[in-house]
Design a protein around this motif. Structure first.
Motif, PDB file in Angstrom:
ATOM      1  N   ALA A 169      29.472  55.292 -31.922  1.00 36.49           N
ATOM      2  CA  ALA A 169      30.769  55.951 -32.021  1.00 36.49           C
ATOM      3  C   ALA A 169      30.821  56.781 -33.294  1.00 36.49           C
ATOM      4  CB  ALA A 169      31.902  54.922 -32.020  1.00 36.49           C
ATOM      5  N   VAL A 170      31.387  57.988 -33.180  1.00 34.86           N
ATOM      6  CA  VAL A 170      31.529  58.887 -34.332  1.00 34.86           C
ATOM      7  C   VAL A 170      32.952  59.429 -34.360  1.00 34.86           C
ATOM      8  CG1 VAL A 170      29.098  59.544 -34.355  1.00 34.86           C
ATOM      9  CG2 VAL A 170      30.722  60.861 -32.975  1.00 34.86           C
ATOM     10  N   GLY A 171      33.348  59.946 -35.505  1.00 37.37           N
ATOM     11  CA  GLY A 171      34.651  60.577 -35.609  1.00 37.37           C
ATOM     12  C   GLY A 171      34.711  61.879 -34.835  1.00 37.37           C
ATOM     13  N   LEU A 172      35.904  62.359 -34.590  1.00 37.37           N
ATOM     14  CA  LEU A 172      36.082  63.540 -33.747  1.00 37.37           C
ATOM     15  C   LEU A 172      35.574  64.815 -34.393  1.00 37.37           C
ATOM     16  CD1 LEU A 172      39.631  62.778 -32.282  1.00 37.37           C
ATOM     17  CD2 LEU A 172      37.371  62.205 -31.350  1.00 37.37           C
ATOM     18  N   THR A 173      35.352  64.821 -35.724  1.00 33.81           N
ATOM     19  CA  THR A 173      34.825  66.014 -36.401  1.00 33.81           C
ATOM     20  C   THR A 173      33.306  65.943 -36.591  1.00 33.81           C
ATOM     21  OG1 THR A 173      35.241  65.009 -38.577  1.00 33.81           O
ATOM     22  CG2 THR A 173      37.000  66.367 -37.624  1.00 33.81           C
ATOM     23  N   HIS A 174      32.687  64.871 -36.153  1.00 40.71           N
ATOM     24  CA  HIS A 174      31.241  64.697 -36.291  1.00 40.71           C
ATOM     25  C   HIS A 174      30.519  65.668 -35.371  1.00 40.71           C
ATOM     26  CE1 HIS A 174      27.326  62.627 -36.287  1.00 40.71           C
ATOM     27  NE2 HIS A 174      27.744  61.971 -37.358  1.00 40.71           N
ATOM     28  N   ASP A 175      29.305  66.082 -35.761  1.00 41.72           N
ATOM     29  CA  ASP A 175      28.576  67.052 -34.923  1.00 41.72           C
ATOM     30  C   ASP A 175      28.255  66.490 -33.544  1.00 41.72           C
ATOM     31  OD1 ASP A 175      25.271  66.319 -35.144  1.00 41.72           O
ATOM     32  OD2 ASP A 175      26.563  65.472 -36.690  1.00 41.72           O
ATOM     33  N   LEU A 176      28.101  65.184 -33.412  1.00 47.27           N
ATOM     34  CA  LEU A 176      27.814  64.588 -32.109  1.00 47.27           C
ATOM     35  C   LEU A 176      29.037  64.556 -31.195  1.00 47.27           C
ATOM     36  CD1 LEU A 176      25.547  61.566 -33.148  1.00 47.27           C
ATOM     37  CD2 LEU A 176      24.831  63.649 -31.951  1.00 47.27           C
ATOM     38  N   ALA A 177      30.224  64.765 -31.754  1.00 46.59           N
ATOM     39  CA  ALA A 177      31.445  64.713 -30.949  1.00 46.59           C
ATOM     40  C   ALA A 177      31.527  65.876 -29.967  1.00 46.59           C
ATOM     41  CB  ALA A 177      32.673  64.710 -31.848  1.00 46.59           C
ATOM     42  N   ALA A 178      30.695  66.904 -30.141  1.00 49.00           N
ATOM     43  CA  ALA A 178      30.706  68.035 -29.217  1.00 49.00           C
ATOM     44  C   ALA A 178      29.995  67.712 -27.920  1.00 49.00           C
ATOM     45  CB  ALA A 178      30.052  69.252 -29.878  1.00 49.00           C
ATOM     46  N   GLN A 179      29.228  66.622 -27.912  1.00 52.04           N
ATOM     47  CA  GLN A 179      28.516  66.257 -26.692  1.00 52.04           C
ATOM     48  C   GLN A 179      29.490  65.772 -25.632  1.00 52.04           C
ATOM     49  OE1 GLN A 179      25.189  63.651 -27.061  1.00 52.04           O
ATOM     50  NE2 GLN A 179      24.405  64.581 -28.943  1.00 52.04           N
ATOM     51  N   GLY A 180      29.243  66.179 -24.418  1.00 50.52           N
ATOM     52  CA  GLY A 180      30.088  65.730 -23.314  1.00 50.52           C
ATOM     53  C   GLY A 180      29.305  65.747 -22.021  1.00 50.52           C
ATOM     54  N   SER A 181      29.791  65.018 -21.040  1.00 50.49           N
ATOM     55  CA  SER A 181      29.132  64.979 -19.729  1.00 50.49           C
ATOM     56  C   SER A 181      30.132  64.457 -18.715  1.00 50.49           C
ATOM     57  CB  SER A 181      27.886  64.076 -19.774  1.00 50.49           C
ATOM     58  OG  SER A 181      28.271  62.732 -19.962  1.00 50.49           O
ATOM     59  N   ALA A 182      29.691  64.376 -17.480  1.00 45.92           N
ATOM     60  CA  ALA A 182      30.581  63.866 -16.440  1.00 45.92           C
ATOM     61  C   ALA A 182      30.952  62.420 -16.710  1.00 45.92           C
ATOM     62  CB  ALA A 182      29.911  64.014 -15.072  1.00 45.92           C
ATOM     63  N   GLY A 183      30.028  61.664 -17.292  1.00 49.19           N
ATOM     64  CA  GLY A 183      30.305  60.274 -17.657  1.00 49.19           C
ATOM     65  C   GLY A 183      30.312  60.140 -19.165  1.00 49.19           C
ATOM     66  N   MET A 184      29.933  58.961 -19.639  1.00 53.10           N
ATOM     67  CA  MET A 184      29.850  58.752 -21.083  1.00 53.10           C
ATOM     68  C   MET A 184      28.633  59.507 -21.618  1.00 53.10           C
ATOM     69  SD  MET A 184      29.399  55.193 -23.298  1.00 53.10           S
ATOM     70  CE  MET A 184      30.912  54.486 -22.663  1.00 53.10           C
ATOM     71  N   PRO A 185      28.790  60.326 -22.669  1.00 53.98           N
ATOM     72  CA  PRO A 185      27.634  60.995 -23.272  1.00 53.98           C
ATOM     73  C   PRO A 185      26.644  59.968 -23.811  1.00 53.98           C
ATOM     74  CG  PRO A 185      29.564  61.200 -24.673  1.00 53.98           C
ATOM     75  CD  PRO A 185      30.042  60.624 -23.373  1.00 53.98           C
ATOM     76  N   VAL A 186      25.402  60.401 -24.000  1.00 51.76           N
ATOM     77  CA  VAL A 186      24.362  59.454 -24.396  1.00 51.76           C
ATOM     78  C   VAL A 186      23.665  59.925 -25.669  1.00 51.76           C
ATOM     79  CG1 VAL A 186      23.963  58.736 -22.016  1.00 51.76           C
ATOM     80  CG2 VAL A 186      22.563  60.567 -23.008  1.00 51.76           C
ATOM     81  N   ILE A 187      23.055  58.966 -26.344  1.00 52.06           N
ATOM     82  CA  ILE A 187      22.181  59.242 -27.483  1.00 52.06           C
ATOM     83  C   ILE A 187      21.045  58.241 -27.408  1.00 52.06           C
ATOM     84  CG2 ILE A 187      23.480  57.713 -29.049  1.00 52.06           C
ATOM     85  CD1 ILE A 187      22.790  59.670 -31.326  1.00 52.06           C
ATOM     86  N   THR A 188      19.825  58.691 -27.616  1.00 45.83           N
ATOM     87  CA  THR A 188      18.686  57.782 -27.547  1.00 45.83           C
ATOM     88  C   THR A 188      18.557  57.012 -28.862  1.00 45.83           C
ATOM     89  OG1 THR A 188      17.081  59.380 -28.401  1.00 45.83           O
ATOM     90  CG2 THR A 188      17.485  59.378 -26.014  1.00 45.83           C
ATOM     91  N   LEU A 189      17.913  55.873 -28.780  1.00 43.22           N
ATOM     92  CA  LEU A 189      17.695  55.079 -29.980  1.00 43.22           C
ATOM     93  C   LEU A 189      16.939  55.878 -31.028  1.00 43.22           C
ATOM     94  CD1 LEU A 189      17.904  52.200 -31.274  1.00 43.22           C
ATOM     95  CD2 LEU A 189      15.580  51.826 -30.402  1.00 43.22           C
ATOM     96  N   ARG A 190      15.934  56.654 -30.621  1.00 42.90           N
ATOM     97  CA  ARG A 190      15.148  57.443 -31.555  1.00 42.90           C
ATOM     98  C   ARG A 190      16.021  58.429 -32.331  1.00 42.90           C
ATOM     99  NH1 ARG A 190      11.020  57.286 -34.668  1.00 42.90           N
ATOM    100  NH2 ARG A 190       9.918  56.166 -33.023  1.00 42.90           N
ATOM    101  N   GLU A 191      17.091  58.927 -31.709  1.00 44.90           N
ATOM    102  CA  GLU A 191      17.974  59.881 -32.385  1.00 44.90           C
ATOM    103  C   GLU A 191      18.810  59.236 -33.491  1.00 44.90           C
ATOM    104  OE1 GLU A 191      19.595  63.248 -29.636  1.00 44.90           O
ATOM    105  OE2 GLU A 191      19.384  61.447 -28.372  1.00 44.90           O
ATOM    106  N   LEU A 192      18.809  57.918 -33.565  1.00 49.64           N
ATOM    107  CA  LEU A 192      19.525  57.231 -34.638  1.00 49.64           C
ATOM    108  C   LEU A 192      18.714  57.182 -35.923  1.00 49.64           C
ATOM    109  CD1 LEU A 192      21.003  54.104 -32.771  1.00 49.64           C
ATOM    110  CD2 LEU A 192      22.010  56.384 -33.052  1.00 49.64           C
TER     111      LEU A 192
END
Length: 301
Positions: A169-192
């Motif tokens: 989870a990130v704040g609404l101004t975080h760069d990842l907050a722009a991600q969107g999809s039909a369902g829940m957006p995803v992030i891979t473990l490696r991207e952490l």
């Protein structure tokens, strides 16, 4: 020779002094000294060398000590047997925890046990995972609450009491907050790997799952903030302080201020378990306490 004299003798030995022994026994120091002198008269030999600053056992005292301890242990065991046969529990039980998740209601669990067995003294102590596991293995604690990864620590049995999917989870101004999809957006473990993370401390199920997965992926997570309550993780992320890894149920607290992403490759789950010695507890009070906890807390197969 009286049991009280043996009790005082053992206390003076273990406390290395008459004053500290009196404080431990909740009696006046002259009373302890008088009982020791009486025991020495009965045995015909001094048990302590009082010439030095610190009270030390004489050679006779060293020889008597194991028999005094054995006599006291035998009396305590006899009382436990009688109490068990009559349904009356006495003694002391100890529980350790790396944290006290509110969802488990540990105060309620302890209060219910106290209501059922008012003659049993209960203690609860927070500790780091390594110390807690060792204390349960050694019998200094009867029950522990720890985070576990894919396996239970050696020498212990366990019951999983929390098993939840983990999300980012990130704040609404975080760069990842722009991600969107039909369902829940995803992030891979490696991207952490290069992200500043916010998560629970070591010893919790969430942290154990995260650390284990990151190690398997070949990197160490950069944990910038830790908090012991999951909802605080979401609040920190909402303020733009990093990416929170938290149980899916915890995002509801600050959901309007968070952008939630599913962690994939692999998906993560956080588990916490109560643990106890695989060889079994040492007395009836401990057995009753463990049985009570296992009935009261969830059981995830």
């Amino acid at each position: 020779m009286e049991l009280r004299q043996l009790e005082y003798f053992v206390a003076v030995t273990e406390e290395a002094g008459f004053t500290r022994a009196a404080a431990r026994l909740h009696v006046a120091q002259p009373g302890v000294s008088a009982q020791i002198r009486q025991l020495e008269r009965e045995l015909g030999q001094p048990l302590f060398d009082r010439s030095a600053r610190q009270v030390r056992l004489t050679e006779v005292g060293e020889a008597v000590l194991p028999y005094a301890r054995a006599a006291l242990a035998a009396v305590a065991a006899a009382r436990l047997v009688v109490d068990e046969m009559t349904g009356l529990l006495r003694g002391h039980v100890a529980m350790g925890t790396v944290s006290a998740p509110s969802v488990l209601d540990l105060p309620g669990l302890l209060a219910d046990f106290h209501d059922r067995h008012p003659s049993v003294e209960i203690s609860l102590q927070e500790s780091d995972p390594e110390s807690l596991i060792e204390a349960v293995r050694a019998g200094r604690m009867d029950l522990g609450l720890i985070g576990i990864g894919s396996s239970v620590p050696a020498g212990l049995d366990a019951q999983v009491v929390i098993d939840q999917a983990l999300v980012a989870a990130v704040g609404l101004t975080h760069d990842l907050a722009a991600q969107g999809s039909a369902g829940m957006p995803v992030i891979t473990l490696r991207e952490l790997a290069d992200r500043a993370l916010i998560c629970l401390p070591r010893g919790t199920g969430l942290r154990a799952a995260l650390d284990e997965a990151c190690a398997a992926a070949g990197f160490t997570p950069h944990v910038a903030f830790e908090a012991s309550e999951p909802y605080v993780l979401g609040q920190l992320a909402a303020k733009g302080l990093g990416l929170a890894v938290l149980p899916e149920s915890a995002v509801t607290v600050a959901k309007d201020d968070l952008h939630v992403l599913e962690i994939t490759e692999p998906r993560l789950r956080g588990r916490m378990a109560i643990v106890w010695r695989a060889t079994g507890p040492s007395g009836p009070a401990a057995r009753a306490f463990i049985d009570h906890a296992r009935r009261r807390l969830p059981d995830f197969p």
